[in-house]
Structure formats: C-alpha cells, structure tokens
Write a protein that holds these residues in place. Sequence first.
Motif, PDB file in Angstrom:
ATOM      1  N   GLU A 131       6.300 -11.692   5.550  1.00 12.06           N
ATOM      2  CA  GLU A 131       6.424 -12.577   6.664  1.00 12.06           C
ATOM      3  C   GLU A 131       4.895 -12.594   7.291  1.00 12.06           C
ATOM      4  O   GLU A 131       4.606 -13.700   8.027  1.00 12.06           O
ATOM      5  CB  GLU A 131       7.512 -11.883   7.801  1.00 12.06           C
ATOM      6  CG  GLU A 131       8.831 -12.231   7.343  1.00 12.06           C
ATOM      7  CD  GLU A 131       9.485 -11.307   6.262  1.00 12.06           C
ATOM      8  OE1 GLU A 131       8.452 -10.478   5.882  1.00 12.06           O
ATOM      9  OE2 GLU A 131      10.491 -11.366   5.746  1.00 12.06           O
ATOM     10  N   TYR A 132       4.223 -11.471   7.260  1.00  7.81           N
ATOM     11  CA  TYR A 132       2.858 -11.284   8.157  1.00  7.81           C
ATOM     12  C   TYR A 132       2.117 -12.259   7.168  1.00  7.81           C
ATOM     13  O   TYR A 132       1.441 -13.138   8.036  1.00  7.81           O
ATOM     14  CB  TYR A 132       2.220  -9.800   8.104  1.00  7.81           C
ATOM     15  CG  TYR A 132       1.095 -10.029   8.618  1.00  7.81           C
ATOM     16  CD1 TYR A 132       0.890  -9.462  10.076  1.00  7.81           C
ATOM     17  CD2 TYR A 132       0.025 -10.081   7.839  1.00  7.81           C
ATOM     18  CE1 TYR A 132      -0.131  -9.613  10.610  1.00  7.81           C
ATOM     19  CE2 TYR A 132      -1.372  -9.927   8.641  1.00  7.81           C
ATOM     20  CZ  TYR A 132      -1.458  -9.669   9.590  1.00  7.81           C
ATOM     21  OH  TYR A 132      -2.975  -9.645  10.405  1.00  7.81           O
ATOM     22  N   LEU A 133       2.094 -12.487   5.962  1.00  7.86           N
ATOM     23  CA  LEU A 133       1.268 -13.424   5.404  1.00  7.86           C
ATOM     24  C   LEU A 133       1.445 -14.653   5.594  1.00  7.86           C
ATOM     25  O   LEU A 133       0.572 -15.528   5.854  1.00  7.86           O
ATOM     26  CB  LEU A 133       1.177 -12.846   3.873  1.00  7.86           C
ATOM     27  CG  LEU A 133       0.683 -11.506   3.549  1.00  7.86           C
ATOM     28  CD1 LEU A 133       0.821 -11.363   1.855  1.00  7.86           C
ATOM     29  CD2 LEU A 133      -0.868 -11.413   3.800  1.00  7.86           C
ATOM     30  N   GLY A 137      -0.588 -18.018   7.232  1.00  6.18           N
ATOM     31  CA  GLY A 137      -0.987 -18.957   6.508  1.00  6.18           C
ATOM     32  C   GLY A 137      -1.612 -18.391   5.276  1.00  6.18           C
ATOM     33  O   GLY A 137      -2.830 -18.864   4.775  1.00  6.18           O
ATOM     34  N   ILE A 138      -1.651 -16.893   4.755  1.00  4.26           N
ATOM     35  CA  ILE A 138      -2.356 -16.301   3.740  1.00  4.26           C
ATOM     36  C   ILE A 138      -1.420 -16.190   2.446  1.00  4.26           C
ATOM     37  O   ILE A 138      -0.250 -15.743   2.498  1.00  4.26           O
ATOM     38  CB  ILE A 138      -2.752 -14.988   4.261  1.00  4.26           C
ATOM     39  CG1 ILE A 138      -3.638 -15.210   5.317  1.00  4.26           C
ATOM     40  CG2 ILE A 138      -3.507 -14.401   3.042  1.00  4.26           C
ATOM     41  CD1 ILE A 138      -3.949 -13.797   6.100  1.00  4.26           C
ATOM     42  N   SER A 139      -1.921 -16.873   1.371  1.00  4.63           N
ATOM     43  CA  SER A 139      -0.996 -16.793   0.175  1.00  4.63           C
ATOM     44  C   SER A 139      -1.631 -15.653  -0.636  1.00  4.63           C
ATOM     45  O   SER A 139      -2.657 -15.401  -0.662  1.00  4.63           O
ATOM     46  CB  SER A 139      -1.106 -18.085  -0.582  1.00  4.63           C
ATOM     47  OG  SER A 139      -2.588 -18.378  -0.921  1.00  4.63           O
ATOM     48  N   PRO A 144      -8.332 -11.774  -1.168  1.00  7.09           N
ATOM     49  CA  PRO A 144      -9.450 -11.213  -1.971  1.00  7.09           C
ATOM     50  C   PRO A 144      -8.808  -9.862  -2.488  1.00  7.09           C
ATOM     51  O   PRO A 144      -8.203  -9.256  -1.635  1.00  7.09           O
ATOM     52  CB  PRO A 144     -10.538 -10.943  -1.168  1.00  7.09           C
ATOM     53  CG  PRO A 144     -10.334 -12.167   0.038  1.00  7.09           C
ATOM     54  CD  PRO A 144      -8.938 -12.220   0.192  1.00  7.09           C
ATOM     55  N   ASN A 145      -9.363  -9.314  -3.743  1.00  8.51           N
ATOM     56  CA  ASN A 145      -9.000  -8.221  -4.050  1.00  8.51           C
ATOM     57  C   ASN A 145      -9.382  -7.056  -3.335  1.00  8.51           C
ATOM     58  O   ASN A 145     -10.356  -6.974  -2.717  1.00  8.51           O
ATOM     59  CB  ASN A 145      -9.716  -7.858  -5.429  1.00  8.51           C
ATOM     60  CG  ASN A 145      -9.255  -6.602  -6.174  1.00  8.51           C
ATOM     61  OD1 ASN A 145      -8.141  -6.491  -6.239  1.00  8.51           O
ATOM     62  ND2 ASN A 145     -10.197  -5.928  -6.539  1.00  8.51           N
ATOM     63  N   ALA A 146      -8.234  -5.981  -3.130  1.00 11.66           N
ATOM     64  CA  ALA A 146      -8.626  -4.632  -2.398  1.00 11.66           C
ATOM     65  C   ALA A 146      -9.511  -3.850  -3.253  1.00 11.66           C
ATOM     66  O   ALA A 146      -8.522  -2.963  -4.019  1.00 11.66           O
ATOM     67  CB  ALA A 146      -7.572  -4.034  -1.752  1.00 11.66           C
ATOM     68  N   PRO A 147     -10.636  -3.485  -3.185  1.00 11.00           N
ATOM     69  CA  PRO A 147     -11.169  -2.556  -4.247  1.00 11.00           C
ATOM     70  C   PRO A 147     -10.886  -0.977  -4.324  1.00 11.00           C
ATOM     71  O   PRO A 147     -10.940  -0.478  -5.103  1.00 11.00           O
ATOM     72  CB  PRO A 147     -12.624  -2.735  -4.150  1.00 11.00           C
ATOM     73  CG  PRO A 147     -12.857  -3.251  -2.628  1.00 11.00           C
ATOM     74  CD  PRO A 147     -11.668  -3.965  -2.412  1.00 11.00           C
ATOM     75  N   HIS A 148     -10.122  -0.869  -2.808  1.00  8.21           N
ATOM     76  CA  HIS A 148      -9.875   0.756  -2.733  1.00  8.21           C
ATOM     77  C   HIS A 148      -8.390   1.032  -2.952  1.00  8.21           C
ATOM     78  O   HIS A 148      -7.847   1.931  -2.741  1.00  8.21           O
ATOM     79  CB  HIS A 148     -10.274   0.827  -1.355  1.00  8.21           C
ATOM     80  CG  HIS A 148      -9.440   0.037  -0.503  1.00  8.21           C
ATOM     81  ND1 HIS A 148      -9.670  -1.276  -0.370  1.00  8.21           N
ATOM     82  CD2 HIS A 148      -8.543   0.454   0.702  1.00  8.21           C
ATOM     83  CE1 HIS A 148      -8.654  -1.633   0.764  1.00  8.21           C
ATOM     84  NE2 HIS A 148      -7.950  -0.617   1.329  1.00  8.21           N
ATOM     85  N   LEU A 149      -7.678  -0.081  -3.495  1.00  8.94           N
ATOM     86  CA  LEU A 149      -6.412   0.114  -3.877  1.00  8.94           C
ATOM     87  C   LEU A 149      -5.839  -0.157  -5.341  1.00  8.94           C
ATOM     88  O   LEU A 149      -6.737  -0.811  -6.012  1.00  8.94           O
ATOM     89  CB  LEU A 149      -5.489  -0.762  -3.082  1.00  8.94           C
ATOM     90  CG  LEU A 149      -5.640  -0.934  -1.396  1.00  8.94           C
ATOM     91  CD1 LEU A 149      -4.664  -1.953  -0.836  1.00  8.94           C
ATOM     92  CD2 LEU A 149      -5.456   0.365  -0.905  1.00  8.94           C
TER      93      LEU A 149
END
Length: 590
Positions: A131-133, A137-139, A144-149
């Motif tokens: 719901e937040y995304l 309006g973020i798909s 972008p990739n989260a490098p720390h996850l």
Amino acid sequence: MEPLNHKSIERVVSQRALQMGSSFPCQICVVGFLCGVCLTSLFMAALTSFGTFQFGPILFSTMSMANSSGNSTFPNDVNMITSADCHIKVKETERLWDSESSREREKNERVSLLYSAWSAVLNESTSGGKEYLQKHGISGSSLPNAPHLENCKVKTQLYDYLDKRTGTEAFPPWTTWKGFLQTFPVAAFNEQMQTLKHQAVSEGAYPPWIAGSDEENYPLTRKVQRDIWIHQHPLNCSNPDVKFLVADWERLPGFGIGAQIAGMCGLLGIAVNEGRILVTNYYNRADHGGCKGSSQSSWSCYFFPETSLECRQRAFELIKSEDAWSKGTVTTKENYTSKHIWAGPTPRKWGLPWNHLQPTTDINGTLLASHRKMDRRWWRAQAVRYLMRFPTEYTCNLMNVARHASFGKLAAKMVLESLAWDWPKESGSKPRSDIDEYVWSNHKPWVPRPLLSMHVRMGDKACEMKVVGFEEYMQLADRTRRHFPHLNSIWLSTEMQEVIDKSRKYSHWNFHYTKIRRQVRINMSMAEYEASLGRETSTNYPLINFLMAADSDFFIGALGSSWSYLIDGMRNTGGKVMAGFLSVNKDRFW
C-alpha cells in the motif's frame, strides 16, 4: 615656468589616476570593498534593534581622500553606494541560500522516500508495504537495489541446498564454485564441467561456510569443519552402531546466552570424543512467538540444526527405549558432570593444532603468545562456528532489519548519488543478468567499512572479571585508528545506557547500535535486565550484535566475558585472524 610645470604634472597624475580608476579590476576591488562595508553596516544596524543608530547613504567621498578641487579619481557610476544597493546584494545572497536549501531539502526528501520504500518492502507481510509503494507511485521493478539487505528466502534455500547430501553422494554439493554459482546450470553448456563438479563432490571439498585462506583462520579449520559435519550427518541414522547424545540447552538462572553456547560446545566435544551424534533439544530462548512451528523452542529457529532431521527423529525414538539406555546407545546431559562439560578433554583426533595458533590477541599492548587454555580456545572456536554455520531465514530477517535501522539512510544516500537517472521520476530498472544472479549475489550485504565492533561489558560482570570504563575501550579504538586512519565507524554492543551516553562525546567517531532499552542501574543483574526486555527481544538483539561483531573488520572486547570469547572464536574461524583482537583483560582461567 615653475607653476606651469607643477600644473602639467598635476594633470598627468590626475589623468593617470583616472585611467587606473576606470580599469575593470580596480572597479571590482572597490565594489567588493564597499559591499563588505555595506554588509557590515547592515549587520551592526541589526544589532541595534532599538533603532538609536541609523545609517544613511554611504558616500564614496567619505571613504576616500578628498580632493580640494572636488574632482573624483573614479567614474561617476561608482561614486556612491546606498543602503538600497546593499539590500539588493542581501536579497541575491538570500536567493542563493534558498536555492541551495531547496536542493538540499529535495535531496533529503528523496533519501527519506527511498529509505521508507525499502522499509515497506521489509515489512511487506506485516505492515502494508504494498500500500505504501502504491500510494507513492513506486513499482517494485523501479525500486533501486538495497545493497545492505539480503534476499533471505533465496539465501536460506541456498544454505539448505549446501547442508544436505544429494542422491547417494557421500558429501553435500561442496565444490570450489562459490555460493549461487553452485546452482548455475552448467550441464546445459558443458558436460565435462558437470563431471568435474561431480568429482569434487565425491571427493569431499571443504565446507562453504569458511571464509578466507588457511592462514586467516585457526589451524585446520577447513578440515575440522568438514569432519564435524560428516560426524553429525551419518549416511544411515538407523544403523545400530550410531549412538546419540541428546541435550537440552542450559537453563540455570543467571546463565546468559554466552554460557549456554559455551556449554553446548563442551557437549559437542564429548560427542566427538565418544563417537556420538549431538542432538540439541529444548532451547528456552527460542520459546517465544517469533519462532514458529517446529523451530519454536529450538536452536533451529536461529541457525541450521546441528544434525539431520532423520537423526533427530531416531534419537527421540531411542530415548523412549530402555534397551537403548541399557546399551548406552543414547545418553543425555545428565550423564556428565559439570566439570566434564565445561572443562573436559578437547577432541584430539586432529592432533594438537592449538600449539600453532598465531599470536594476534593484544592485551595491555602485548601480543598473547600462549596460555594454559589454548586447546579450549581453539575447540570452542570450532564448535561455535559449526553450530552457527548457517543462519535461518528468521535470523537473516533480523539482520536485515538491524542493518536497515542503522545503515539504511546512509545506503539510500549512496545509491541515489550513484544513479544515472532521476529516481523516482524516472525508472532506470533493467532485467537482472546472470552475473547479478549468480556472482554478485554472493557478496555480503553492505555496511560502512572499515567497521570496528566493540562489546562493552559492565554491570554485574564485575563479580567475574575485571571491569574497565568505556574510556579504556575508546583508547584501544584510537590505537586502531592510528594505524588505519580511514576507520571511523563503530558498532557498539553494550547493555549499559551510560556507555551509549558517553559515546556522544567522541564526535570523531560514527557510532551505530541497536535501539533498545538499556540498563540505567549498575547493580541490576543481567537476568533481571533480560526479564524486563522479554524473552524475544533479550534473545534477538544479542545475536544481532554477535553476528555484526563476527563480520566486522576489527573487534575490541574483554576475553573475561564468554560473549567476547565466543565472538573471537567466530572471527578466528571466519577469516579474521589477521585483523587481531584487542582485549581490555584476559580470561579469568588463563
């Protein structure tokens, strides 16, 4: 003739002065000087808020040497600067500042948006992440990739693949191919390569949970880890010759997690010496709502089980058999004395490798070359490494949440600065390639490096070891930084709020730590403190600190603490021997 000559000289000097005054550099200098005077005047006027001082127009003639003839040596367009001119200059400066502030605000908003989007993905199953995304309006594909996850589900599937035999193989699929490359479909490209891979598995390559070279680990670490796994995973658990040692984790009041793990390391040593399979049973610290299903009240909630499911089932069957008890096929912790568990003989099937430990532990500025308990230190390092060889999906998720809370905004800022497109207005996402999928995915999640981990143990530990102040730990940190000047980040592990408060005085360091309630009373016991946190929190946050310390580039602790002792063991079997260990004291039994 003398008056004429004098007038001629005056005219020449005046013309020369006029030329100089008309030159562009000179005008710039004068205008700059007058702007400075003007801004200073305005500043002084602001200080006199009651209005007793008023500044009228500032004439250039009042700032220069007057000419008795009234002739100015400067052009007419710069002979006067009024307060209105100053006002224009101030407005221009304000516009520049506003523009700069606006860009900075926009940058911070993008960082916060990306951080929140990653948070939503982390909490997708529980807190309405989708719901937040959608709201912003973020798909998922444009994020972008989260490098720390880490992708915990996929990573756990890989660990499961590497912790089991396939078919009739004598060993799990351990080869010289690392991580996800193990699953790369080579058969479709090269049958000979597939044959070589099968041969490596058949001959028993070393286990994949050991990082670094042999010189960067305790002696024989690779061989010992492979042999322990083979010992704990017999081909046929139902074979009458297979014997078991079934043990609950220690539950005595006052026993911390470190003491529990150290005790189980002793029981694993007994099992190896007696040719038994160690099967761990009830683990009270996993008896909480976070551990689901069969992993509740089990070590397997946090780390992969010490033996196979088949062997566990067989052991619990034999416990109910009087014949098995009479024949000694099964034993429990109660069959052994505390002395045997805590100070029993170290397994010697690999010789005496502890005699070759590299002296990389610093105490009071001196390297510790030897001590009376080097065999125990070596064995506990091997045992804790095996017991913690692979984290479960639950533990992986705990680490993701901890890294995101501490490093998420740093990672978001770093990622946004690296993008070649304007996210989130533009989407620069591209399909993942094979190198993303099989090679780069093997890299550890990002943390700010180099990273120094510091475990500060105080409180009721004073009854067991020499306790020192936070200042002494920081002296060791500064010693480390003198040799590694690019080091500026510390992962701080402590139960005392006093330590967190004192860390704020060291502004030249960046401190990171778990956000939990800490002790404010020195005389509070650890058991009392843990009870106040609840079982789930009091188990999860120390394990997060433990794994962060094991993976950090440097470590400062106290060898008199079982927790620091075990962290040191994990590091010395995880490729960190040459990083050294700075301890504020020595183990009380040495």
